[in-house]
Design a protein around this motif. Sequence first.
Motif, short mmCIF file in Angstrom:
data_model
loop_
_atom_site.label_atom_id
_atom_site.label_comp_id
_atom_site.label_asym_id
_atom_site.label_seq_id
_atom_site.Cartn_x
_atom_site.Cartn_y
_atom_site.Cartn_z
N LEU A 45 -22.67 43.78 -47.26
CA LEU A 45 -23.23 42.92 -48.22
C LEU A 45 -23.88 42.70 -47.27
N VAL A 61 -15.66 46.00 -48.75
CA VAL A 61 -17.27 45.59 -48.80
C VAL A 61 -18.19 45.08 -48.06
N LEU A 81 -26.37 44.93 -42.66
CA LEU A 81 -24.80 44.70 -43.97
C LEU A 81 -23.42 44.19 -42.91
N TYR A 112 -29.87 42.57 -52.84
CA TYR A 112 -28.36 42.86 -52.00
C TYR A 112 -28.45 43.89 -52.42
N ILE A 157 -25.28 47.21 -50.50
CA ILE A 157 -23.99 47.08 -50.26
C ILE A 157 -23.62 48.15 -50.05
N ASN A 173 -18.18 41.71 -46.06
CA ASN A 173 -17.95 40.34 -47.62
C ASN A 173 -17.22 40.24 -47.84
#
Length: 181
Positions: free
Chosen positions: A33, A31, A40, A60, A62, A43
């Motif tokens: 983030l 993932v 990014l 945010y 994602i 996470n």
Amino acid sequence: FTPENIALKALPLGEIIANWSAVDGATGYQVLLGSSPNDLSINSTVNATSISLNKPDGNYFIAIKAYREQNGKIAYSPQSEVKSIRSISVAPLSPNNIVLNTQATQVELTWQATAEAITVIKRSQSNDVNSAELLIETGNTSYIDYTPIKNAHYWLATKDIAGNLSAWAHVQELSISVDPV
């Protein structure tokens, strides 16, 4: 082998739920983030096709990568499409400047509310918001109750897009006699 159908949902208290479709043969998922779509970082690493994240208020971005482990080596998919969401952990302010106007067959409520919020209206014959019936959830700042009840109590609260609910504002007791049509 790239994850698809990424869906994000903001929930109360800053929770963000991310779901995506399973990738055939994937061992797990990374993932990614960030606070910018071009910045990014990893996470979390999960084996499931969903994750719950608790984040402070903010916007945010994602994305998801799938990976496969085979013969002691790991292969990563390209990054999925980047999705954005706003986390909201603080409840909005309660509606204010509430005015209740009674007539023989209806009760009109008007108020001021936080922008981009929904107002929740409940009513009951007792002074207990927990036993009150839900009348409406509306983006407007007025409501007409065409089926008023004698000695009614009205409560209003504001709900934001994440579902955080403000404190209830107890309007007043409707102590006049009304005759619904």
